[in-house]
Design an enzyme around this catalytic site. Sequence first.
Site, PDB file in Angstrom:
ATOM      1  N   ASP A  48       2.862   1.126   1.268  1.00  0.00           N
ATOM      2  CA  ASP A  48       2.916  -0.337   1.158  1.00  0.00           C
ATOM      3  C   ASP A  48       3.474  -1.069   2.389  1.00  0.00           C
ATOM      4  OD1 ASP A  48       2.739   0.865  -1.308  1.00  0.00           O
ATOM      5  OD2 ASP A  48       4.455  -0.166  -2.173  1.00  0.00           O
ATOM      6  N   ARG A 178      11.228  -2.114 -10.045  1.00  0.00           N
ATOM      7  CA  ARG A 178      11.139  -2.071  -8.581  1.00  0.00           C
ATOM      8  C   ARG A 178      10.323  -3.187  -7.913  1.00  0.00           C
ATOM      9  NH1 ARG A 178       8.467   2.598 -10.377  1.00  0.00           N
ATOM     10  NH2 ARG A 178       6.222   2.682 -10.015  1.00  0.00           N
ATOM     11  N   ASP A 179      10.335  -3.109  -6.592  1.00  0.00           N
ATOM     12  CA  ASP A 179       9.500  -3.890  -5.671  1.00  0.00           C
ATOM     13  C   ASP A 179       9.822  -5.387  -5.674  1.00  0.00           C
ATOM     14  OD1 ASP A 179       8.404  -1.402  -5.333  1.00  0.00           O
ATOM     15  OD2 ASP A 179       6.616  -1.791  -6.536  1.00  0.00           O
ATOM     16  N   GLU A 231       2.978  -2.661 -10.181  1.00  0.00           N
ATOM     17  CA  GLU A 231       3.867  -2.502  -9.024  1.00  0.00           C
ATOM     18  C   GLU A 231       3.719  -3.731  -8.112  1.00  0.00           C
ATOM     19  OE1 GLU A 231       4.201   2.225  -8.316  1.00  0.00           O
ATOM     20  OE2 GLU A 231       2.288   1.432  -7.666  1.00  0.00           O
TER      21      GLU A 231
END
Length: 511
Positions: A48, A178-179, A231
């Site tokens: 990413d 996350r993220d 995500e």
Amino acid sequence: MKKLALHCSFILPLLFVATIAIRGQQKAYGEKYRPQFHFTPAVNWTNDPNGLVFYKGRYHLFYQYNPYGIKWGHMSWGHAESTDLIHWNHLPIAIAEKDGTMIFSGSAVIDENNTTGFAKNTSEIPMIAIYTGHYIADTSRLDDYLQSQQIAYSLDNGRNWTKYSNNPVLDLHKKDFRDPCVFWYAPGKKWVMAVVLPREHIVQFYSSPDLKKWNHLSDFGPAGDIKDIWECPSLAQVPVAGSGEKKKWVLFNSQQTTMQYFVGEFNGTSFVDENPSSKIYRPDFGPDYYAGITYNHIPENQLPVLVGWANNWTYAADIPTKPWRSMMALPRELVLHKKNQEWILYQRPVPAVYGLRKRPWSAGHFEVQDKKDLPVRSQQCEIEVTLQPGAQSISGLRLAHGNQKGLEIGYDQKNKILFMDRGDAGSQSFNQKYAHMSRYETKLESGQGKILLHIFFDHSIVEVFANDGEKVMSMQIFPDEQDNMIQLFSENGPASFHNVKIWELNSAWTK
Ligand code: FRU
């Protein structure tokens, strides 16, 4: 004699090694499959894009990076910067894995008001990275982990980073959380974070006065595509074409192994989707577009820019490139159009890519029945063409044509489908699943009987922007270098091709 032999046996291997080293050096960024106008790390694995932030005239690109190998692992933030989003300078690793905590995806902001207090004098403006710390207590049990949101700061434009001593700043004691996408929400004078609960298909929103204390605001989801885990959320304001100042909020998220977006309003607390909830909207319909996020802090008069990872987790670990693995797709500018009561995202590559053009080859008109080879051979080019399909035709272009048919970019007029097919293009054997993921399609209406195709082909990636960026498709291929012919084709009757233009593009990696 003996002495000379001894001497030779010592010198010759050294010469050999030196020659290889020089050859190795000359070949950097010239290796088979190496894209020439897309971002790739010089060596090793990337996934990413992270921490996209514009500051002092430079676009920073941080990215998921394994400093030690060509497969996923030891995730850290690699770093590069650019003044135009096409020519990149590599910089030392920004934030490295340490003590069992990997540095997963996240974002970067400029703390102009020193809300964090990390600046110790008025001349310093902190750049802050907000990322997911992925903690593995026991490396023999990789699936036994915990994720929390953490921060690090730099007082020298992203060169040197210090991890905050009181990390984590947001911890639900969950495995999957996350993220973080963080930005300054000016109307409420606060920081806002969008972050995912992947298995629940939820984007959570939090706010903070100082990037250290976070308050839960609201949840969005499950919505749209929930077939696999969510995500990499990204929330940004995008201008509405032709409306003057009007902007809407676009919420992107990735769900393995594709992306979707929602368009609506964010009031500082919650996001409301204004598109029909029964439909799924995608920024890319090819197999190779994931984890796309937008730039923070870009000047007011500039369009928002989205950068995605041009790969697919299904086979990413096996793609046959070396000594690097994976690239970023071309950065894309974003605008919204309202069509039939729906908000549709339009995308186009950032303008700097046109600066790489060599002299074009062009032709006004071709009527094609079956196939026609064009006189330009290239695996590093940009193509524009207006396709006027026949009533029943399946027509388009073949790239990387030669010993193999090549990659087809085509339009099926009867079914109104734009498609890409790599079934007979390049190496297929490196991964069994890849070989079964060859054809991708999307519905596309032909405006006044015509389809505009704008194509970027860069050795192992092809990106297609159709009808001014209304539909976009990205697809990797791994063709032999000599398979570089470009062919027009039409089956089930003739098709016309107007205003065909091909520009070979210079490399962005040679100075
Ligand atoms: C998406 C992703 C993120 C995570 C990162 C780890 O591709 O799985 O959710 O932060 O990659 O490398």
